[in-house]
Design a protein around this motif. Structure first.
Motif, PDB file in Angstrom:
ATOM      1  N   TYR A 196     -11.234 -10.689  -4.753  1.00 30.16           N
ATOM      2  CA  TYR A 196     -11.035  -9.269  -5.090  1.00 30.16           C
ATOM      3  C   TYR A 196     -12.337  -8.491  -4.960  1.00 30.16           C
ATOM      4  CZ  TYR A 196     -10.006  -5.041  -7.703  1.00 30.16           C
ATOM      5  OH  TYR A 196      -9.852  -3.726  -8.059  1.00 30.16           O
ATOM      6  N   ILE A 197     -13.432  -9.077  -5.454  1.00 29.86           N
ATOM      7  CA  ILE A 197     -14.729  -8.381  -5.376  1.00 29.86           C
ATOM      8  C   ILE A 197     -15.139  -8.170  -3.921  1.00 29.86           C
ATOM      9  CG2 ILE A 197     -17.191  -8.611  -5.887  1.00 29.86           C
ATOM     10  CD1 ILE A 197     -16.364 -10.133  -8.440  1.00 29.86           C
ATOM     11  N   VAL A 198     -15.046  -9.252  -3.126  1.00 28.44           N
ATOM     12  CA  VAL A 198     -15.422  -9.139  -1.707  1.00 28.44           C
ATOM     13  C   VAL A 198     -14.477  -8.182  -0.987  1.00 28.44           C
ATOM     14  CG1 VAL A 198     -15.651 -10.398   0.465  1.00 28.44           C
ATOM     15  CG2 VAL A 198     -16.457 -11.434  -1.663  1.00 28.44           C
ATOM     16  N   GLY A 199     -13.168  -8.320  -1.247  1.00 28.96           N
ATOM     17  CA  GLY A 199     -12.187  -7.476  -0.570  1.00 28.96           C
ATOM     18  C   GLY A 199     -12.344  -6.012  -0.922  1.00 28.96           C
ATOM     19  N   MET A 259     -15.341  -4.524   0.797  1.00 30.51           N
ATOM     20  CA  MET A 259     -15.197  -4.362   2.245  1.00 30.51           C
ATOM     21  C   MET A 259     -14.075  -3.394   2.611  1.00 30.51           C
ATOM     22  SD  MET A 259     -17.562  -6.264   3.580  1.00 30.51           S
ATOM     23  CE  MET A 259     -18.547  -5.803   2.140  1.00 30.51           C
ATOM     24  N   PHE A 260     -12.878  -3.638   2.090  1.00 27.79           N
ATOM     25  CA  PHE A 260     -11.698  -2.901   2.553  1.00 27.79           C
ATOM     26  C   PHE A 260     -11.681  -1.456   2.067  1.00 27.79           C
ATOM     27  CE2 PHE A 260      -9.786  -7.349   2.406  1.00 27.79           C
ATOM     28  CZ  PHE A 260     -10.082  -7.581   3.737  1.00 27.79           C
ATOM     29  N   LYS A 261     -12.238  -1.195   0.880  1.00 25.48           N
ATOM     30  CA  LYS A 261     -12.291   0.188   0.407  1.00 25.48           C
ATOM     31  C   LYS A 261     -13.206   1.034   1.289  1.00 25.48           C
ATOM     32  CE  LYS A 261      -9.634   0.000  -3.284  1.00 25.48           C
ATOM     33  NZ  LYS A 261      -8.390   0.794  -3.398  1.00 25.48           N
ATOM     34  N   ARG A 262     -14.136   0.365   1.982  1.00 25.11           N
ATOM     35  CA  ARG A 262     -15.026   1.069   2.917  1.00 25.11           C
ATOM     36  C   ARG A 262     -14.551   0.930   4.361  1.00 25.11           C
ATOM     37  NH1 ARG A 262     -17.680  -0.695  -1.378  1.00 25.11           N
ATOM     38  NH2 ARG A 262     -19.368   0.542  -2.282  1.00 25.11           N
ATOM     39  N   ARG A 263     -13.334   0.406   4.511  1.00 23.96           N
ATOM     40  CA  ARG A 263     -12.693   0.253   5.833  1.00 23.96           C
ATOM     41  C   ARG A 263     -13.495  -0.654   6.769  1.00 23.96           C
ATOM     42  NH1 ARG A 263      -9.896   6.135   7.298  1.00 23.96           N
ATOM     43  NH2 ARG A 263      -8.974   6.469   5.214  1.00 23.96           N
ATOM     44  N   ARG A 274      -1.036   4.218  11.235  1.00 17.15           N
ATOM     45  CA  ARG A 274       0.288   4.767  10.941  1.00 17.15           C
ATOM     46  C   ARG A 274       0.706   4.448   9.517  1.00 17.15           C
ATOM     47  NH1 ARG A 274       4.248   3.986  16.245  1.00 17.15           N
ATOM     48  NH2 ARG A 274       2.978   5.203  17.704  1.00 17.15           N
ATOM     49  N   VAL A 275       0.401   3.241   9.068  1.00 13.54           N
ATOM     50  CA  VAL A 275       0.725   2.873   7.684  1.00 13.54           C
ATOM     51  C   VAL A 275      -0.064   3.750   6.719  1.00 13.54           C
ATOM     52  CG1 VAL A 275       0.665   1.014   5.969  1.00 13.54           C
ATOM     53  CG2 VAL A 275       1.274   0.498   8.343  1.00 13.54           C
ATOM     54  N   ARG A 276      -1.315   3.984   7.031  1.00 12.14           N
ATOM     55  CA  ARG A 276      -2.166   4.815   6.168  1.00 12.14           C
ATOM     56  C   ARG A 276      -1.659   6.256   6.153  1.00 12.14           C
ATOM     57  NH1 ARG A 276      -6.609   3.477   8.197  1.00 12.14           N
ATOM     58  NH2 ARG A 276      -7.306   1.996   6.601  1.00 12.14           N
ATOM     59  N   PHE A 277      -1.268   6.774   7.317  1.00 14.01           N
ATOM     60  CA  PHE A 277      -0.777   8.153   7.388  1.00 14.01           C
ATOM     61  C   PHE A 277       0.592   8.307   6.731  1.00 14.01           C
ATOM     62  CE2 PHE A 277      -3.407   8.628  11.511  1.00 14.01           C
ATOM     63  CZ  PHE A 277      -4.542   8.861  10.762  1.00 14.01           C
ATOM     64  N   SER A 278       1.296   7.173   6.525  1.00 14.71           N
ATOM     65  CA  SER A 278       2.594   7.214   5.842  1.00 14.71           C
ATOM     66  C   SER A 278       2.432   7.303   4.328  1.00 14.71           C
ATOM     67  CB  SER A 278       3.418   5.976   6.190  1.00 14.71           C
ATOM     68  OG  SER A 278       3.690   5.940   7.582  1.00 14.71           O
ATOM     69  N   GLY A 279       1.201   7.255   3.847  1.00 14.57           N
ATOM     70  CA  GLY A 279       0.946   7.434   2.425  1.00 14.57           C
ATOM     71  C   GLY A 279       0.602   6.169   1.676  1.00 14.57           C
ATOM     72  N   TYR A 280       0.538   5.043   2.361  1.00 14.21           N
ATOM     73  CA  TYR A 280       0.208   3.776   1.695  1.00 14.21           C
ATOM     74  C   TYR A 280      -1.304   3.572   1.673  1.00 14.21           C
ATOM     75  CZ  TYR A 280       5.149   2.558   2.224  1.00 14.21           C
ATOM     76  OH  TYR A 280       6.517   2.539   2.164  1.00 14.21           O
ATOM     77  N   VAL A 292      -3.779   1.205   2.391  1.00 12.57           N
ATOM     78  CA  VAL A 292      -3.892  -0.032   3.162  1.00 12.57           C
ATOM     79  C   VAL A 292      -4.876  -1.004   2.513  1.00 12.57           C
ATOM     80  CG1 VAL A 292      -4.666  -0.976   5.373  1.00 12.57           C
ATOM     81  CG2 VAL A 292      -3.205   1.046   5.328  1.00 12.57           C
ATOM     82  N   SER A 293      -5.934  -0.487   1.936  1.00 15.36           N
ATOM     83  CA  SER A 293      -6.961  -1.361   1.363  1.00 15.36           C
ATOM     84  C   SER A 293      -6.390  -2.232   0.248  1.00 15.36           C
ATOM     85  CB  SER A 293      -8.131  -0.532   0.839  1.00 15.36           C
ATOM     86  OG  SER A 293      -7.713   0.352  -0.186  1.00 15.36           O
ATOM     87  N   ASN A 294      -5.467  -1.693  -0.544  1.00 17.16           N
ATOM     88  CA  ASN A 294      -4.879  -2.480  -1.634  1.00 17.16           C
ATOM     89  C   ASN A 294      -4.052  -3.645  -1.097  1.00 17.16           C
ATOM     90  OD1 ASN A 294      -6.014  -0.958  -3.679  1.00 17.16           O
ATOM     91  ND2 ASN A 294      -4.261   0.414  -3.852  1.00 17.16           N
ATOM     92  N   PHE A 295      -3.319  -3.403  -0.009  1.00 14.60           N
ATOM     93  CA  PHE A 295      -2.542  -4.488   0.603  1.00 14.60           C
ATOM     94  C   PHE A 295      -3.477  -5.576   1.138  1.00 14.60           C
ATOM     95  CE2 PHE A 295       0.498  -0.886   1.284  1.00 14.60           C
ATOM     96  CZ  PHE A 295       1.440  -1.328   0.372  1.00 14.60           C
ATOM     97  N   LYS A 296      -4.573  -5.154   1.733  1.00 10.00           N
ATOM     98  CA  LYS A 296      -5.537  -6.119   2.270  1.00 10.00           C
ATOM     99  C   LYS A 296      -6.175  -6.933   1.150  1.00 10.00           C
ATOM    100  CE  LYS A 296      -6.849  -3.793   6.579  1.00 10.00           C
ATOM    101  NZ  LYS A 296      -7.982  -3.271   7.373  1.00 10.00           N
ATOM    102  N   ILE A 297      -6.529  -6.267   0.062  1.00 10.72           N
ATOM    103  CA  ILE A 297      -7.125  -6.981  -1.078  1.00 10.72           C
ATOM    104  C   ILE A 297      -6.129  -7.987  -1.633  1.00 10.72           C
ATOM    105  CG2 ILE A 297      -7.961  -6.705  -3.444  1.00 10.72           C
ATOM    106  CD1 ILE A 297      -9.062  -3.952  -2.564  1.00 10.72           C
TER     107      ILE A 297
END
Length: 384
Positions: A139-142, A145-149, A239-245, A247-252
């Motif tokens: 979670y810490i690593v994800g 990383m993912f919150k900063r894309r 497209r997933v991000r523009f749909s309102g989701y 994405v970073s949370n799914f990746k984490i």
């Protein structure tokens, strides 16, 4: 019933694949292999956990991690710490300068058990740590990383660097981790001798049950809305991000899930092999885990298990028969799979075997339906 059949078992094809795998693990291999070979297969199956985790992470979410050995090692070291403390009771360590602590601590002139080792006297805490510690680390690593894309090749390189850092840390802190030799001489689990033949059989079956359970859980996730979002995120993230989701949370989430699955494999590895060392944490084992998933098929959960069995068996067979050439033979096998069978063993099955299996099943289903219809007609005639 239909929900369980479709979502957990993966429909007809998934149920058949899982049944064949269960027959292989629980019946065929134990019948035909002696305990030494079967214990080796059990070790190979612990790597299958890491391969399955990469199918979820890399195959279905599009996130390539070159650091799964981190979590495999974390799970293994958590279990090893408990087993080592159990083997280091005052009676067994009476000859040491400081009885009651692990031998490698005594050799490094440590006179008191470190504070972070103390909770591992408890088996329930150890089991909880096998799940929680890798999840928190992932979670810490994800999140970082993912919150900063940060993704793609950059994420792969970062996870590889973390694996190298963790290996250096484990080796450098010899007094607390056992150093390059790792944690060895593990004997009992809650008073149960894990080095006997009967214990090895039991651990093998426990390992198999846990692996099948992990596959069922992953299938359930992939058949849900979350699984469809993971595939959409892999193919069209914007497209997933523009749909309102988010994405970073799914990746984490999927990164943390894959970390837990790998850690379970590491814990079972420690139980079956009887030690844990930094050689299973670093860059090389992490890359080997990616190869297992690639050979089995990075989109197939069951294929990943067969990939782990095939690659590890090849590794053992080549090293026994050709000690000077086995690395070249293994490298050639990997290159051949990537070049000619990019979808791995699962791709070969889909291309060459699946059509024949489908025809057989359709024919069998039609025959069964005809027999049932004839039986019903006969009953009606008798009733009339």
């Amino acid at each position: 019933m239909n929900t369980f059949y479709d979502r957990w078992l993966g429909g007809r094809q998934g149920a058949i694949g899982l049944l064949l795998l269960a027959l292989l693990i629980f019946i065929i291999l134990p019948v035909f292999l002696d305990i030494y070979r079967l214990n080796n297969v059990g070790k190979y199956l612990t790597y299958a956990f890491a391969a399955v985790s990469l199918v979820m992470l890399w195959g279905h979410a599009g996130i390539l991690s070159l650091g799964q050995g981190i979590f495999f090692g974390v799970g293994g070291y958590c279990m090893a710490m408990y087993l080592k403390l159990e083997a280091s009771d005052p009676a067994s360590t009476a000859r040491q300068t400081t009885p009651g602590i692990p031998d490698f601590m005594d050799w490094n002139q440590i006179t008191q058990l470190p504070l972070f080792w103390e909770p591992f006297h408890s088996l329930p805490f150890t089991i909880l740590a096998i799940f929680v510690v890798p999840a928190v680390l992932a979670y810490i690593v994800g999140a970082a990383m993912f919150k900063r894309r940060v993704g793609g090749v950059y994420f792969a390189i970062i996870t590889q660097a973390i694996a190298a850092i963790l290996t250096i840390l484990v080796v450098g802190q010899q007094g607390y981790t056992g150093g390059i030799n790792g944690i060895t001489d593990l004997k009992t689990l809650h008073g149960w001798n894990i080095n006997t033949d009967s214990a090895k059989y039991i651990l093998y079956y426990i390992n198999g049950v846990l692996l099948v359970g992990v596959i069922l859980l992953c299938r359930y996730i992939l058949s849900s809305k979350l699984g469809r979002l993971l595939l959409a995120m892999r193919d069209k993230e914007d497209r997933v991000r523009f749909s309102g989701y988010d994405v970073s949370n799914f990746k984490i989430f999927v990164f943390s899930l894959s970390a837990i699955i790998s850690a379970i494999g590491g814990a079972m590895f420690t139980l079956q092999v009887g030690f844990m060392s930094p050689t299973f944490v670093g860059i090389v084992p992490s890359i080997e885990m990616v190869i297992l998933a690639a050979v089995g098929g990075r989109l197939s959960l069951i294929g990943a298990v067969y990939g782990a069995l095939l690659v590890n068996y090849g590794k053992s067979a080549f090293s026994e028969s050709f000690p000077a050439l086995w690395l070249f033979l293994m490298g050639g096998m990997f290159i051949g799979v990537v070049m000619f069978f990019p979808n791995g063993l699962a791709g070969l099955y889909q291309t060459y075997l699946k059509p024949s299996v489908d025809r057989f099943l359709d024919k069998f289903t039609r025959k069964s339906s005809a027999v049932k219809s004839a039986a019903l007609s006969e009953k009606k005639e008798v009733a009339e």
